[in-house]
Design an enzyme around this catalytic site. Structure first.
Site, PDB file in Angstrom:
ATOM      1  N   GLU A 103       0.831  -1.212   0.000  1.00 19.77           N
ATOM      2  CA  GLU A 103       0.000   0.000   0.000  1.00 19.77           C
ATOM      3  C   GLU A 103       0.862   1.257   0.000  1.00 19.77           C
ATOM      4  OE1 GLU A 103      -2.658  -0.517   3.313  1.00 19.77           O
ATOM      5  OE2 GLU A 103      -3.569  -2.305   2.465  1.00 19.77           O
TER       6      GLU A 103
ATOM      7  N   GLU B 137      -5.296  -8.488  -0.727  1.00 23.20           N
ATOM      8  CA  GLU B 137      -5.882  -8.482   0.606  1.00 23.20           C
ATOM      9  C   GLU B 137      -7.372  -8.229   0.457  1.00 23.20           C
ATOM     10  OE1 GLU B 137      -4.361  -5.649   3.379  1.00 23.20           O
ATOM     11  OE2 GLU B 137      -2.258  -6.131   2.996  1.00 23.20           O
TER      12      GLU B 137
END
Length: 1331
Positions: A162, A257
């Site tokens: 991220e 995810e």
């Protein structure tokens, strides 16, 4: 076939080892052979096929000792891959090359197809100051290259997790390309995985729109893209749309995810799995085990045990993994269901001798206690301490040897009972014993002893028991006062160490401190304390009595000091967000800076804000948003025993363990704080020690003091006080990694409605609140009379029902709405020229293309002026719905889509385009994007040119004068930082309304879109309200009068529709029925929700004594402003007085419970009220819900064939308003067909209903439609074939199945007099009577 597969894998593993050794020996010209999951291209590059990978994430960098256990467990479930969390040492302990080699070796030996390795330290770069860049992550990969070489067939390099938050995410593209180039230049030929920005969720579509160019930047074309799917992906359409955008272009994608829920919203996990399989893309859940407590629901297994799955783990195992992979053999796991609470047992306490004093706490034993307070009201009939027991020693401990004591005052001697509603170790393994002291000690005259049966088992070192949910009460349900209880910590609503809850092994105190005046427990004995015999109490749960937070206990006033402390390890940055010296809300925003050379655990830090209370009242504080998580911020009000210069109180701000470590040179990020008094009376900040009026941007304020472990290390306390104890030299703290490997919350996917929050800490930013009452008991629902008399007269009370009351802001799935509104906070900053908008306080003040994204507008289509409005309106036209569109009036709109607008970029700045209502030049259909202005007349003209005037079949019918101007300073401080004044609002409203009426005279003007009651009352305490109000009792009447005067002067009506928003403040069990109680189905909330619509119309449903609730709903509005209730008649009376002919709109409302029958009942009641009492336009705010849909369709499509409730209201009355409201209608003036909506909202009381109809025709038969608690499907439920003399009777038994666990079955039989019985389950009935 299976045997051959095993042999092949064995030889491939041997070959891999040989190749690896040859590489280490620098033997050249070795050809790497592809293995399972890999393919070799013509140039020898190994490309791993990710389409068949299915796995989960393992948080290795925080749980390095769990590697073997975790990987074996993951593989045993049949997963063929795993994503492993590493650290490059920037934020957490670096994972060395040797350890990475072990991860790879172990993974190969277990038979995984491929693994993903990722650097987690990049998480949220650009927004999280503690994160590292992708370039820094690349350096780590270079460092460990030697153990990665030769594993190109097996290891995917996920450069960084991220790698951007929501700030500066446009830089993600070049940073990613540069990182790929750097890795290739260093000789990496591995498949590289690229994570999306925006905390991995790519809500800005930055990765999606640039994926092709990213792929082309890789000379080997050996990339795979990774999307993380949490709250942004809350519908199946959003999931599929994003996946297809890659699949259609032939670009490899993996869902790296996802979860089944998250702090930012509710992902559609079923759609995520379904489309991953359908489109053949890799899938990885988050995560195996070890999540922090606040996201512990994302653990797949309990205590790292693959044979003990959590509900999330079991769901993923069943629905995602299934039989798609060949697992290592493992035993079949049957999940243990959450037990249904049984009736609370009554236990009579046994007095024991009062112990003698002790002064030293025991905190170094083998166990410790984590505590979470689940009842924050000091006065309550139920105490709720939830606990976890932690084994902090080095050997296992039998839980049957452990006891816990919770110390409290009984506040009135009664028999007491306790229960564990649920416990991870099994509620049946938890025992309770009430022990009375022979005489009271400080904070206690009782303790509740919690013990464990042998079935609770052994507690291993480093483990905890998991959650133990418990509650206790007195047999008469009288109140406790928790405020003086030793063990109660009001603010500790999330788990933390509470040393005042004591723990014992074999009766010996090993944790915590007993109350002053108590001695440690006696020496151990061999016989455990027996569990007392219990008897059940009645299966009823009375409504709890709740009160506001009490005034804190005074503390001694310190003595004078003159020297500030400014040389400690931390300092405080302060920004004043309330510049008025007289205000009802103080707003000190803070940042804590680590100015030392070592990390500091924030749980050791406290901050004090010093002020004068200016009138003693209970007070409440809240953090609307904090970068470290608002839920990690705690508050305590402390009163000094006597006033000192500038203060008689301080607010102490603390931090929970979840706030983590603060690294040297870093700060916490922004902590938004506000506090107020319970009656919303004013503070005078002018004499407050800590207030600096002019410091509206962050700066050092030495009058806000900071402490470490209670020692003053920053700032100066007020004159007349002494400092905290002198600081000793700072101890260097070795950082302990906080196990929080979950993503930072991401943006919600629908505009956040304007809400009036309660003073509890939340994680989502909310606007300025309205008063929170001193809450009194919820009125008990009265027993219904034996027969409810329903009288209907089709010749009386005939009024037209507006077709536009069945509207919505967000279309409900399965409902065709008759009216639609394009509004909400996002529309205030919407720029029609470029379709960009600003989120304001709802989401980091982000300017972006969110509205286009949410509507599925992309590419060149997003560049068409007013594309957002066009997409909205064309859908309305398709469904023959009324469109109400918001115009911009606050002053500025988004000029770009570059993300967060900082405080120093507040308008006017180059991030904004100025709004002008009139161009005073020829209007263009191709607006100038570079002139720094956006014109409303040009906007309206563009829409008229495209769709025609409002009077045409395709024109836009209504225009709204912006959204909730009473909250602009709170929701949009970067656009309009100061509170709106009455004068400003009227001037802008009049000017913009004139523009609308000049261009499109038939269009309806809506204003002023007030957010809620305090907006109605005083325009949210507008600075000039007291100067302009004159004789007006509230702002609504003044606004109507001013708009009438302006209209008369202009010669045309400038306000067609008075537009208000209404979110009920009603509470059950101190939980609001909407927002925080949206999904609450406890008895108290269900009753409050079903009764709440009465505040709209019922003059009997309000208190008769100001400040005390004697009747009506449990809300601060009823308590303090009952003169303004009911709302609709009060508003309509002022319309008639000040601007006759003005229509009424409630363009935002919600009653919660969208997926529960109580929500369906409330909503159906509200829609009936809108029709009966003359509301012209109404639009619900909120996501789709099954029972919300049922409520609308009982009016719009009750038989599934398009049949509707009538359009003319007729007289319908009930003898029992509390339990059975009724609505009736006919079509036009024809009463040959009569429609009746009959609602039974009594929770548990038998009803008999007699319906008497007065009409010209005599009805002979009826059809019955409805929905029930078993299913929200609206359906036909029966017929009545022989009505005689327009009278018939229904016998309605009380609800069945209501037990102490408070579950609702809504079992009801309907009995027709003529010996015909129709049985069905229902709570709402629609009847159509026919001649």
């Amino acid at each position: 076939m299976r045997l051959k597969t095993k042999i092949r894998k064995k030889w491939l593993s041997v070959l891999c080892t040989v190749v690896f050794l040859l590489n280490i020996l620098f033997i050249a010209n070795v050809t790497i052979l592809p293995k399972v999951g890999a393919a070799t291209s013509n140039d020898g590059v190994v490309k791993i096929d990710t389409s068949t990978l299915i796995g989960t994430n393992h948080a290795h960098c925080w749980y390095r000792d769990r590697l073997d256990t975790a990987l074996r467990g993951i593989r045993s479930w049949g997963m063929n891959s795993v994503r492993v969390v590493l650290s490059n040492g920037y934020r957490w302990t670096k994972i060395p090359a040797s350890e990475v080699a072990n991860i790879i070796s172990l993974s190969r030996s277990l038979g995984f197809k491929a693994i993903i390795l990722e650097v987690h330290d990049t998480t949220g770069y650009g927004e999280d100051g503690a994160a590292c860049s992708l370039a820094q992550a690349v350096e780590y990969w270079k460092e460990i290259k030697s153990v990665l070489d030769g594993n190109e067939d097996f290891v995917i390099i996920n450069i960084g997790n991220e790698p951007y938050g929501n700030n500066n995410y446009q830089n993600w593209v070049n940073d990613t390309k540069n990182a790929i180039k750097a890795l290739r230049d260093a000789g990496f030929k591995h498949t590289i995985m690229v994570d999306a920005p925006n905390w991995g969720q790519d809500w800005s579509n930055t990765m999606r729109d640039n994926a092709q160019s990213i792929m082309e930047a890789d000379p080997l074309r050996n990339l795979v893209f990774s999307i993380h799917m949490y709250g942004v992906y809350n519908t199946a359409s959003k999931v599929e749309e994003y996946i297809k955008s890659f699949v259609d272009k032939g670009l490899p994608l993996v869902i790296g995810e996802f979860g089944h829920q998250h702090t930012d919203g509710d992902p559609d996990e079923e759609a995520i799995v379904r489309y991953a399989k359908q489109y053949k893309i890799g899938l990885f859940s988050w995560s195996w085990c070890g999540n922090s407590s606040y996201v512990g629901y994302l653990d797949m297994v309990n205590n790292w045990d693959p044979n003990n799955p959590t509900p999330w783990g079991q769901w993923y195992k069943t629905n995602a993994i299934g039989t798609s992979s060949t697992p290592t053999p493992t035993s079949t796991v049957t999940p243990t269901p959450t037990p249904t609470p049984t009736p609370t047992p009554t236990v009579t306490a046994t007095p024991t001798p009062t112990p003698t004093p002790v002064s030293t706490p025991a905190t170094s034993g083998q166990i410790k206690v984590l505590y979470a307070n689940k009842e924050t009201n000091s006065t309550t009939n139920t105490i709720r301490p939830w606990l976890k027991v932690v084994n902090s020693g080095s050997s296992s401990i039998d839980l049957s040897r452990v006891t816990i004591r919770y110390w409290y005052t009984v506040d009135g001697e009664r028999a007491q009972s306790a229960i564990s509603d649920w416990a991870q170790i099994g509620a049946s393994n938890v025992t309770f014993k009430f022990v009375k002291l022979s005489s009271s000690v400080s904070g206690a005259d009782y303790y509740l002893e919690i013990g464990f049966k042998s079935g609770a088992g052994q507690l291993q070192p480093g483990k905890d028991t998991g959650e133990i949910q418990m509650r206790f009460n007195k047999d008469d349900w009288s109140n406790y006062n928790q405020g003086n209880d030793w063990s109660w910590i009001q603010s500790m609503t999330s788990y933390g160490e509470n040393e005042k809850v004591t723990a014992y092994i074999d009766g010996v105190l090993v944790w915590g401190q007993e109350p002053s005046g108590a001695t440690p427990a006696p020496a151990p004995t061999a016989t455990p304390t027996p569990t007392p015999t219990v008897t059940p109490t009645p299966t009823v749960t009375p409504t709890p009595t709740v009160t506001a937070t009490p005034t804190p206990t005074p503390t001694p006033t310190p003595t004078p000091v003159s020297t500030p402390a400014t040389g400690g390890q931390i300092k405080v940055l302060y920004a004043n967000k309330e510049t008025n010296s007289t205000t009802n809300t103080i707003r000190p925003w803070l940042k804590v800076v680590n100015s030392g050379s070592s990390s500091i655990d924030l749980s050791r830090v406290t901050i004090r804000y010093w002020y004068t209370v200016d009138g003693e009242r209970a007070q409440s504080a809240i953090s609307d948003w904090a970068q470290i998580g608002a839920s990690n911020v705690t508050f305590k009000f402390v009163k000094l025993s006597s006033s000192v210069s500038g203060a008689d109180y301080y607010l102490e701000i603390g931090f929970k363990s979840g706030a983590g470590q603060l690294q040297p040179g870093k700060d916490t990020g922004e902590i938004q704080i506000r506090f107020n008094k319970s009656d919303w009376s004013n503070y005078n900040q002018g004499n407050d020690w800590s207030w600096i009026q002019s410091m509206t941007s962050y700066g050092e304020n030495e009058k806000v003091t900071a402490y470490i472990d209670g020692v003053l290390v920053w700032g100066q306390e007020p004159s007349g006080t002494t400092p905290s104890p002198t600081s000793t030299p700072t101890v260097t703290v070795t950082p302990t990694p906080t196990p929080t490997p979950t993503p930072t919350p991401t943006p919600t996917v629908t505009p956040t409605p304007t809400v009036t929050p309660t003073p509890t800490v939340t994680a989502t930013p909310t606007p300025t609140p309205t008063p929170i009452p001193t809450v009194t008991p919820l009125p008990t629902i009265s027993p219904s009379p034996s027969v409810v008399e329903i009288t209907i007269n089709t010749n009386a009370g005939r009024t037209q029902i507006s077709p536009y009351i069945y509207g919505a802001n967000q279309d409900i799935e399965g409902v065709v709405h008759s009216a639609r509104r394009l509004g909400g906070n996002r529309l205030t900053g919407y720029n029609w020229e470029n379709n960009f908008s600003n989120a304001g306080n709802d989401w980091y003040h982000s300017s972006d293309d969110y509205l286009c994204w949410s509507m599925g507008i992309s590419g060149e289509d997003a560049k068409v002026p007013a594309a957002v409005v066009s997409k909205f309106h064309e859908y309305s036209l398709k469904n023959n719905a009324y469109s109400a569109v918001t115009l911009q009036m606050a002053g500025y709109v988004s000029k770009d889509n570059y993300g967060t607008v900082s405080e120093n970029e507040t308008a006017p700045s180059n991030r904004w385009a100025e709004v002008k209502f009139k161009k005073d030049a020829p209007l263009s259909l191709n607006p100038d994007l570079n002139d720094n202005f956006v014109y409303m007349d040009e906007f309206i003209n563009y829409l008229i040119n495209k769709y025609g005037m409002a009077s045409s079949p395709t024109g836009i019918k209504g225009y709204i004068l912006d959204n909730e101007p009473d909250l602009w300073a709170s929701t949009h401080p970067r656009i309009h930082p100061n509170k709106v004044t009455c004068k400003e609002l009227i001037e802008k409203s009049v000017e913009l309304a004139k523009v609308i009426k000049t261009l499109d005279p038939s269009a309806e003007v809506f204003g002023y879109a007030s957010y809620g009651f305090m907006g109605y009352y005083s325009l949210q305490d507008a600075p000039d309200w007291n100067q302009v109000k004159g004789e007006h009792r509230w702002f609504i009447s003044w606004y109507l009068e001013q708009m009438k005067k302006a209209s008369d002067s202009f010669g045309k009506r400038l306000l067609d529709v008075l537009d208000l928003h209404w979110y009920p403040e009603a509470r059950g069990g101190n939980i609001r029925v909407c927002f925080d109680g949206e999904n609450d189905t406890s008895k108290e909330v269900v009753i409050a929700r079903m009764q709440a619509p009465r505040t709209l119309w019922d003059p009997t449903y309000k208190t008769s004594v100001k400040g005390q609730i004697t009747a009506g709903e449990n809300s601060w509005i009823n308590q303090w402003f009952s003169d303004y209730l009911p709302i609709i008649p009060n508003v309509k009376a002022d319309i008639e007085k000040y601007y006759p002919g003005t229509k009424l709109a409630i363009s935002e409302f919600d009653y919660g419970g969208r997926n529960h029958i109580s929500g369906g009942i409330a909503l159906a009641d509200v829609l009936g009220i809108f029709g009966k009492y003359g509301v012209n336009f109404a639009a619900r705010w909120g996501d789709s819900g099954s029972y919300a849909a049922a409520a609308y369709n009982i009016y719009l499509n009750y038989d599934g064939k398009g049949s509707k409730y009538g359009n003319t209201n007729v007289s319908a009355n009930t003898s029992d308003v509390e339990n059975m409201p009724v609505y009736a209608s006919i079509n036009g003036q024809d009463d040959s067909e009569l429609h009746i909506i009959l609602i039974n909202r009594n929770y548990d009381q038998k009803l008999q209903v007699k319906i008497n109809i007065t009409s010209t025709p005599k009805y002979t038969k009826a059809e019955i439609y409805g929905f029930d608690s078993n299913s929200p499907e609206y359906k036909k439920m029966g017929n009545i074939d022989n009505i005689e003399s327009n009278v018939f009777t229904l016998e309605v038994p009380k609800f069945n199945g209501v037990s102490h666990s408070i579950t609702l079955d809504f079992n009801v039989s309907i009995k027709i007099i003529q010996n015909e019985v129709i049985k069905f389950i229902r709570n709402l009935v629609f009847m159509r009577a026919l001649v």
